[in-house]
Design a protein around this motif. Structure first.
Motif, PDB file in Angstrom:
ATOM      1  N   UNK A  10       0.809  -1.224   0.000  1.00  0.00           N
ATOM      2  CA  UNK A  10       0.000   0.000   0.000  1.00  0.00           C
ATOM      3  C   UNK A  10       0.846   1.280   0.000  1.00  0.00           C
ATOM      4  N   UNK A  11       1.894   1.400   0.829  1.00  0.00           N
ATOM      5  CA  UNK A  11       2.689   2.643   0.798  1.00  0.00           C
ATOM      6  C   UNK A  11       3.271   2.940  -0.588  1.00  0.00           C
ATOM      7  N   UNK A  12       3.715   1.894  -1.292  1.00  0.00           N
ATOM      8  CA  UNK A  12       4.259   2.093  -2.639  1.00  0.00           C
ATOM      9  C   UNK A  12       3.170   2.578  -3.585  1.00  0.00           C
ATOM     10  N   UNK A  13       1.982   1.987  -3.480  1.00  0.00           N
ATOM     11  CA  UNK A  13       0.867   2.403  -4.331  1.00  0.00           C
ATOM     12  C   UNK A  13       0.517   3.862  -4.076  1.00  0.00           C
ATOM     13  N   UNK A  14       0.522   4.257  -2.817  1.00  0.00           N
ATOM     14  CA  UNK A  14       0.173   5.636  -2.469  1.00  0.00           C
ATOM     15  C   UNK A  14       1.218   6.613  -3.022  1.00  0.00           C
ATOM     16  N   UNK A  15       2.496   6.257  -2.892  1.00  0.00           N
ATOM     17  CA  UNK A  15       3.572   7.115  -3.408  1.00  0.00           C
ATOM     18  C   UNK A  15       3.429   7.286  -4.923  1.00  0.00           C
ATOM     19  N   UNK A  16       3.160   6.183  -5.623  1.00  0.00           N
ATOM     20  CA  UNK A  16       2.983   6.248  -7.074  1.00  0.00           C
ATOM     21  C   UNK A  16       1.827   7.185  -7.427  1.00  0.00           C
ATOM     22  N   UNK A  17       0.745   7.117  -6.643  1.00  0.00           N
ATOM     23  CA  UNK A  17      -0.448   7.903  -6.953  1.00  0.00           C
ATOM     24  C   UNK A  17      -0.246   9.406  -6.797  1.00  0.00           C
ATOM     25  N   UNK A  18       0.725   9.830  -5.989  1.00  0.00           N
ATOM     26  CA  UNK A  18       0.927  11.265  -5.759  1.00  0.00           C
ATOM     27  C   UNK A  18       2.094  11.832  -6.562  1.00  0.00           C
ATOM     28  N   UNK A  19       2.734  11.006  -7.366  1.00  0.00           N
ATOM     29  CA  UNK A  19       3.832  11.508  -8.192  1.00  0.00           C
ATOM     30  C   UNK A  19       3.322  12.536  -9.196  1.00  0.00           C
ATOM     31  N   UNK A  20       4.069  13.599  -9.456  1.00  0.00           N
ATOM     32  CA  UNK A  20       3.680  14.520 -10.531  1.00  0.00           C
ATOM     33  C   UNK A  20       3.681  13.757 -11.850  1.00  0.00           C
ATOM     34  N   UNK A  21       2.870  14.184 -12.800  1.00  0.00           N
ATOM     35  CA  UNK A  21       2.646  13.398 -14.007  1.00  0.00           C
ATOM     36  C   UNK A  21       3.918  13.118 -14.795  1.00  0.00           C
ATOM     37  N   UNK A  22       4.835  14.090 -14.850  1.00  0.00           N
ATOM     38  CA  UNK A  22       6.058  13.854 -15.619  1.00  0.00           C
ATOM     39  C   UNK A  22       6.881  12.721 -15.004  1.00  0.00           C
ATOM     40  N   UNK A  23       6.901  12.654 -13.665  1.00  0.00           N
ATOM     41  CA  UNK A  23       7.644  11.603 -12.982  1.00  0.00           C
ATOM     42  C   UNK A  23       6.861  10.288 -13.002  1.00  0.00           C
TER      43      UNK A  23
END
Length: 300
Positions: A10-23
């Motif tokens: 879950x923490x990895x999924x959450x981090x991915x979800x908040x990445x700016x679009x370019x990243x």
């Protein structure tokens, strides 16, 4: 163990979800490299499917489609994760509905069944509920891990959509009709049914296969309006949806008419941009296995 896997993921999924679009899309490129170049996820299945349905294309053409498909697949599955923290304003910008008035007019009269295929980004289809008044339902298959299942239900229900299983769909339609409630039911309908349960065989992409006709059966029995949802990928991270009416009255259609129209629309969509279809599914695994009983009936 299932809870532990979810807690770790879950923490990895959450981090991915908040990445700016370019990243975010840069990360998708990394996932593509590993999925395609290193692991080769279902590479043989994809290649065999492309050879089967596009015999007229050269090997180089099929290879180009295969690579483009894997890039799109990584984007699309990560975009499902992105939904965790995607605002309503952002999804409206990235998933544009061309002719929502089709649903807005139909929902005044009766319940609607929206059918689509595993094409482009079907995860964001639920955002259509932001534009209509009728209660929205999305039909889905439960995930084996109950913690991930709960997470998926929460993510997909963000835009006022209620998730129901295929087993609960008919009961929900019947209950709504009894209570005088109009609903909009979204269903992905291009899966391959279990062989022994197949009730209809027809050609899909030029190959005779069993097809699911549960959506049609429900539409005809409950007199639902049926709309095909065509989603196109405009560019990376941006999609355009078009609503194509199949019928305004399921009860007034012939047997297999709805299913055949859905398949023809799906085929046309795939041939326009084949790289955006989900080629990792073994969609044609039952080809050449038409049951003797069905073959006799279809020839009579």
């Amino acid at each position: 163990m299932q809870l532990l896997i979810f807690i770790l993921a879950y923490p990895l999924l959450w981090i991915i979800s908040v990445l700016p679009h370019w990243l975010f899309y840069g990360f998708s490129d990394v996932v593509f490299f590993w999925a395609y170049r290193v692991i080769g996820y279902r590479k043989k299945v994809v290649w065999n499917n492309l050879k089967l349905v596009f015999p007229e294309k050269s090997e180089a053409e099929r290879k180009k489609i295969q690579i483009a498909f894997y890039r799109h697949m990584c984007d699309m599955f990560l975009e499902m994760v992105k939904t965790m923290n995607l605002s309503k304003a952002e999804v409206k910008k990235r998933y544009a509905v061309q002719n929502i008035e089709v649903l807005q007019e139909l929902e005044k009269e009766k319940s609607i069944l929206i059918v689509c295929s595993h094409y482009a980004n079907w995860e964001w289809n639920v955002s259509i509920n932001n534009y209509v008044d009728a209660k929205g339902y999305a039909v889905y298959q439960r995930v084996g891990n109950p913690y991930f299942d709960r997470w998926i239900r929460k993510v997909r229900a963000r835009w006022n959509t209620t998730l129901i299983t295929s087993q609960d769909t008919v009961k929900t339609v019947v209950r709504n009709k009894r209570d005088g409630i109009f609903g909009i039911f979204g269903m992905v309908s291009d899966q391959s049914p279990q062989y022994h349960r197949a009730q209809y065989w027809t050609e899909f992409m030029g190959i005779k296969v069993p097809v699911i006709n549960g959506a049609e059966t429900m539409a005809r029995k409950m007199d639902l309006a049926v709309v095909f949802l065509k989603v196109s990928k405009v560019k990376r991270g941006y999609y355009r949806a078009q609503l194509i009416p199949i019928t305004t009255s399921g009860a007034n259609t012939d047997k297999n008419e709805i299913t055949d129209k859905f398949l023809r629309l799906t085929e046309k969509q795939i041939r326009e941009k084949p790289e955006h279809y989900l080629w990792t599914h073994k969609r044609w695994k039952h080809r050449g296995k038409v049951q003797a009983a069905f073959a006799r009936n279809s020839n009579s």
